[in-house]
Write a protein that holds these residues in place. Structure first.
Motif, PDB file in Angstrom:
ATOM      1  N   ARG A 274      22.827  19.227   9.497  1.00  0.00           N
ATOM      2  CA  ARG A 274      21.970  18.384  10.338  1.00  0.00           C
ATOM      3  C   ARG A 274      20.589  18.218   9.700  1.00  0.00           C
ATOM      4  N   GLY A 275      19.729  17.439  10.362  1.00  0.00           N
ATOM      5  CA  GLY A 275      18.517  16.944   9.722  1.00  0.00           C
ATOM      6  C   GLY A 275      17.343  17.887   9.603  1.00  0.00           C
ATOM      7  N   ILE A 276      17.571  19.192   9.535  1.00  0.00           N
ATOM      8  CA  ILE A 276      16.475  20.140   9.335  1.00  0.00           C
ATOM      9  C   ILE A 276      16.301  20.488   7.854  1.00  0.00           C
ATOM     10  N   ASN A 277      17.077  19.873   6.961  1.00  0.00           N
ATOM     11  CA  ASN A 277      16.959  20.144   5.529  1.00  0.00           C
ATOM     12  C   ASN A 277      15.635  19.626   4.979  1.00  0.00           C
ATOM     13  N   TYR A 325      21.771  14.272   2.038  1.00  0.00           N
ATOM     14  CA  TYR A 325      21.716  15.186   3.182  1.00  0.00           C
ATOM     15  C   TYR A 325      20.700  14.685   4.219  1.00  0.00           C
ATOM     16  N   PRO A 326      20.932  14.951   5.502  1.00  0.00           N
ATOM     17  CA  PRO A 326      19.980  14.533   6.544  1.00  0.00           C
ATOM     18  C   PRO A 326      18.708  15.363   6.478  1.00  0.00           C
ATOM     19  N   VAL A 327      17.551  14.708   6.624  1.00  0.00           N
ATOM     20  CA  VAL A 327      16.257  15.378   6.440  1.00  0.00           C
ATOM     21  C   VAL A 327      15.216  14.924   7.469  1.00  0.00           C
ATOM     22  N   SER A 328      15.658  14.283   8.541  1.00  0.00           N
ATOM     23  CA  SER A 328      14.728  13.617   9.449  1.00  0.00           C
ATOM     24  C   SER A 328      13.620  14.531   9.968  1.00  0.00           C
TER      25      SER A 328
END
Length: 553
Positions: A274-277, A325-328
């Motif tokens: 998920r987008g915490i990367n 990868y998600p990084v939002s």
């Protein structure tokens, strides 16, 4: 260079800082998004023709400034300086070429004097909406997170790229704000370029090369001198984050050499689905900031003053996310990094670091109307983000700050500004008693916030919170700050997830309890007068004052 020339160079350097500060203030005055206008979530800087940052505005965030510092080189790789023309403006929101997620727009603009290009201005701003799933961690790839803009011209010799703006307008829930912000970013670079030319005319400068050499040589020498004064060795620390699917561990081993500092992130948790990367440029940005706050806080921030800080970020770890990868919401993890850097430095210079704070912003993205409730919607469609913070960690000689953003440095948004642009009501916004970590110097207090939609209509929050399962730690015997809490205002105290899209039902409010900062030193050594003051102010209960500080009333 004689003494008079050095003085003149220093004056010119200070003028450059004033130029880029006016650049930033122009953006704030003309921005459409409340994230820029009210919170100051932006950066601005001037670069030489090799893409090296000469000076940054005082206004701005480290995540934007220090990652923007890398981004200008990417612009030059696609559009060399020799190909640029007056009136050109270039833009991207590529997380790996810009500042880490699609919600940040970076604009680069050439500055010309007497027909020759003399420098580059760059800025970054966080915008409210870029389409896709919106600001939140739910995406499983960057392609779900919003409109992806490669490095392109948004203005060609002063003429807007209409095809570009057509795509922008139809790709966002807030098209007016988005288009307006792009014009604002270009205008602020133009303001900087105008002031730069005036300065160069005044000092009869044909180029910035001589000034750049002075800035870089002075900054590098001063930074290396500060590093040389530190005790040699390798120092380790770790921090736990709530994560998304599972808790995340950030580990760092910092080696202090004579002329540089090297940080190795081996042992840090792997990538999330998920987008915490965190893209590596954002990791480097906050790593440098955390080190610089302790080691060289008085040296201006530029390419040379950051050069001695080196990061080794293993492939496959959450701080080195590859495309796509998600990084939002990379800030949720990334803004813990300065606390991690201070954890390492606490072993070398314990009298110069802070305790851990709430760190990551608590900036709930709120959404309502038909995109949440369908035909049963009781409000117009809206999308808004409001920036808020918990307490900072205690300082060696001073208490932590209450409800202040560190390390991002963004301003808290006035509730009136948010209520003016979206159908939401802030029913409570107050300091949170007994949330500060105890210590000889205590942590800063968190906040309590209660938010509802107008008419108590149904709405949604895309939660992006941390420090709920893992409270900020104290140092040198200081206590932990209070854990955060996310839930509803109902009698049962319904708990919500700390991350992800969730609906707040009709008649209910979102209730947030923001974390407090950790304390520093033995609480029993705190001045009793300061304890009594906090009790009198209602910030520390008498029972907690007695338990933690031995206060006798």
């Amino acid at each position: 260079m004689n003494a008079l020339e050095k003085i003149q160079r220093q004056i010119q350097w200070n003028r450059l800082i004033a130029v880029v500060e006016e650049q930033a203030q122009t953006m704030i005055r003309t921005a459409f998004s409340t994230t820029v206008r009210e919170a100051g979530d932006l950066s601005a800087g001037i670069f030489d023709l090799e893409g090296r940052m000469l000076a940054q505005a005082v206004t701005g965030t480290p995540g934007h400034v220090n990652s923007m510092m890398e981004s200008v080189g990417h612009f030059l790789a696609k559009f060399p300086a020799a190909s640029m023309k007056p009136g050109d403006h270039y833009i991207t929101n590529d997380p790996w070429l810009g500042t880490g997620h699609l919600h940040d727009l970076t604009v680069v603009t050439p500055a010309f004097r007497n027909g020759a290009i003399v420098g580059l201005f760059a800025n970054t701003a966080h915008i409210i909406d870029i389409g896709g799933l919106g600001m939140g961690p739910e995406g499983r790839s960057v392609f779900e997170e919003g409109l992806y803009i490669p490095i392109v011209k948004c203005f060609d010799q002063g003429a807007p790229n209409e095809t570009f703006f057509d795509f922008i307008r139809v790709g966002s829930r807030t098209p007016v704000e988005l288009e307006g912000d792009i014009y604002s970013l270009c205008a602020c670079n133009d303001a900087g370029a105008k002031r730069l030319v005036e300065m160069m005319d005044e000092y009869k400068m044909d180029s910035l090369d001589g000034l750049a050499t002075f800035i870089f040589d002075s900054s590098l020498a001063a930074t290396q001198e500060a590093i040389a004064a530190l005790p040699r060795g390798t120092y380790q620390a770790e921090i736990r984050s709530d994560g998304y699917e599972a808790p995340v561990t950030l580990r760092a081993a910092m080696t202090l050499h004579e002329d540089r500092i090297v940080v190795d992130y081996a042992g840090t948790s792997g990538l999330s689905t998920r987008g915490i990367n965190v893209p590596p440029s954002y990791c480097r940005a906050y790593s440098c900031f955390g080190i610089k706050c302790v080691v060289a806080p008085d040296i201006p921030n530029n390419w040379a003053s950051l050069k001695p800080f080196e990061m080794m970020i293993p492939e496959g770890c959450i701080l080195n996310a590859p495309r796509p990868y998600p990084v939002s919401v990379r800030h949720v993890i990334g803004q813990l990094i300065p606390d991690l850097m201070m954890g390492c430095l606490s072993h070398a210079v314990p009298d110069r670091v802070n305790a851990e704070g709430s760190s990551a912003l608590w900036n709930p993205p709120l959404r309502g109307g038909s995109q949440v409730s369908g035909q049963a919607a009781e409000t117009e469609d809206f999308e808004i983000i409001t920036f808020n913070s918990g307490g900072t960690g205690a300082r060696p000689t001073k208490d932590g700050l209450d409800g202040i953003a560190f390390p991002s440095g963004v301003r808290t948004m006035p509730v009136e500004a948010t209520e003016n642009v979206a159908p939401v009501i802030f029913w409570r916004k107050e300091l949170r008693p007994d949330s500060a970590g105890a210590g000889q110097t205590r942590g800063g207090f968190g906040q309590i916030m209660e938010i509802g939609a107008k008419g108590d209509a149904e709405f949604a929050v895309n939660a992006i919170f941390d420090r709920v399962a893992n409270a900020p730690k104290g140092r040198l015997g200081g206590g932990e700050g209070a854990n955060g809490w996310v839930g509803l205002d109902d009698a049962n105290g319904t708990v919500l997830r700390t991350k992800g899209f969730q609906v707040v039902p009709k008649g209910r409010h979102l209730l947030l309890k923001l974390p407090g900062g950790g304390g520093m030193g033995d609480p029993r050594q705190r001045d009793p007068k300061l304890v009594a003051r906090d009790v009198a102010d209602g910030l520390v209960s008498a029972a907690e004052a007695k338990r933690l500080y031995g206060w006798g009333g």
